[in-house]
Design an enzyme around this catalytic site. Structure first.
Site, mmCIF file in Angstrom:
data_model
loop_
_atom_site.group_PDB
_atom_site.id
_atom_site.type_symbol
_atom_site.label_atom_id
_atom_site.label_comp_id
_atom_site.label_asym_id
_atom_site.label_seq_id
_atom_site.Cartn_x
_atom_site.Cartn_y
_atom_site.Cartn_z
ATOM 1 N N HIS A 1 -2.435 -4.574 3.680
ATOM 2 C CA HIS A 1 -0.790 -6.024 4.006
ATOM 3 C C HIS A 1 0.721 -4.922 3.779
ATOM 4 O O HIS A 1 1.359 -5.520 4.448
ATOM 5 C CB HIS A 1 -0.696 -6.717 3.049
ATOM 6 C CG HIS A 1 -0.250 -6.184 1.457
ATOM 7 N ND1 HIS A 1 -0.559 -5.348 0.387
ATOM 8 C CD2 HIS A 1 1.568 -5.808 0.744
ATOM 9 C CE1 HIS A 1 -0.604 -5.151 -0.950
ATOM 10 N NE2 HIS A 1 1.190 -5.694 -0.139
ATOM 11 N N ASP B 1 -7.889 -5.017 0.439
ATOM 12 C CA ASP B 1 -6.771 -4.871 1.277
ATOM 13 C C ASP B 1 -6.489 -3.654 0.680
ATOM 14 O O ASP B 1 -5.848 -2.721 0.210
ATOM 15 C CB ASP B 1 -5.668 -5.139 -0.304
ATOM 16 C CG ASP B 1 -4.485 -5.829 0.211
ATOM 17 O OD1 ASP B 1 -3.953 -5.406 1.708
ATOM 18 O OD2 ASP B 1 -3.499 -5.717 -0.549
ATOM 19 N N SER C 1 3.695 -2.132 -3.523
ATOM 20 C CA SER C 1 2.185 -1.832 -2.522
ATOM 21 C C SER C 1 1.406 -0.898 -2.516
ATOM 22 O O SER C 1 2.381 -0.066 -1.706
ATOM 23 C CB SER C 1 2.889 -2.771 -1.773
ATOM 24 O OG SER C 1 2.323 -4.247 -1.862
#
Length: 278
Positions: free
Chosen positions: A76, A123, A215
């Site tokens: 992402h 992911d 992230s």
């Protein structure tokens, strides 16, 4: 600690940990809970990725250096991104030159073919550096688990690191890290309905957690540089909680990683002692 790109709140109370990064602006507080500021020498595999999006915003993510040419991150983190400025060997943008860090621009990245931002499934992504880099005391690759090590890691201590913040970061914001403990997927599934065999979850003893801005960053086994997770998602109702964070389980994707970078990897790792991390 936290993650970047436009936060995507899902129906199951899940937040992909990405935020807009508008440099420079004031920073007030961080969301890693009982975090500590880290020296890059202890985290030489830690990479900062500042992505440029099509709509002219910049996002902040972390990454893990795998070898002289490849960086592991979250799928992402690549959403809407045209290129990344990749910072290696530094604890902040501001200190990069002073610390002998390296900044490279990359517009080549590979996202898992079945990545689904709605469920955080698969992911995972790889960023290819424009040239081979030289390893230094502050720039060293992490180790991947062996393909024979498919244990669940539940109960083991792990360390997450990154630049995640509750608000936009500045050039001088320093990397932070915190110790977490891996929990079983069954326990994690009580909080999220997206927990699959490709996910590993970890939580702190108090309020430690990853959050927006973290992230794509590394989750390593404590006292090692073995990366077992990629920071992926957290609770949508805020990161100052004791709710576990979700990470992409690296052992689940060893074949995928190998299929993309294969024999191009350079195995050169420095062993860590017990004083290297927490």
């Amino acid at each position: 600690m936290r993650g970047n790109s436009i936060p995507h709140v899902l129906g199951m109370g899940l937040l992909l940990l990405t935020i807009a990064c508008l440099l420079p602006t004031p920073t007030e507080s961080y969301a890693i809970g009982q975090s500590k500021f880290g020296r890059i020498e202890k985290f030489p595999y830690q990479v900062m990725l500042i992505g440029k999006q099509l709509w002219r915003k910049r996002i902040l993510c972390g990454g893990t250096l795998l070898d002289r040419r490849w960086v592991l991150t979250a799928g992402h983190c690549t959403m809407g991104v045209t290129h990344f400025d990749v910072y290696l060997g530094t604890k902040s943008v501001e200190d990069t030159e002073q610390l002998g860090g390296l900044v490279l621009r990359s517009n080549k990245f590979i996202v898992h073919e079945r990545f689904n931002p709605e469920t955080a499934a698969n992911d995972i992504a790889l960023v290819k550096l424009p040239r081979d880099i030289a390893f230094t005391a502050r720039i060293q690759p992490a180790a991947l688990p062996t393909r024979f090590r498919h244990d669940q890691f539940a109960g083991l201590s792990v360390v997450a690191s990154g630049w995640g913040a509750m608000v936009e970061m500045t050039n001088s914001d320093s990397m932070q890290y915190t110790e977490l403990k891996v929990i079983s997927n069954a326990e994690c599934a009580q909080e999220y309905d997206v927990v699959t065999s490709g996910v590993i979850c970890a939580k702190g003893l108090k309020d430690e957690t990853v959050c927006t801005g973290d992230s794509g960053g590394p989750l390593v086994l404590k006292d090692t540089q073995m990366v077992v997770g990629i920071t992926s998602f957290g609770p949508a109702d805020g990161c100052e909680t004791n709710i576990p964070g979700g990470f992409t389980r690296v052992t689940h994707y060893l074949d995928w990683i190998e299929s993309k970078i294969g024999g191009q990897r350079h195995h050169q790792h420095h062993p860590y002692g017990s004083d290297n991390l927490i």
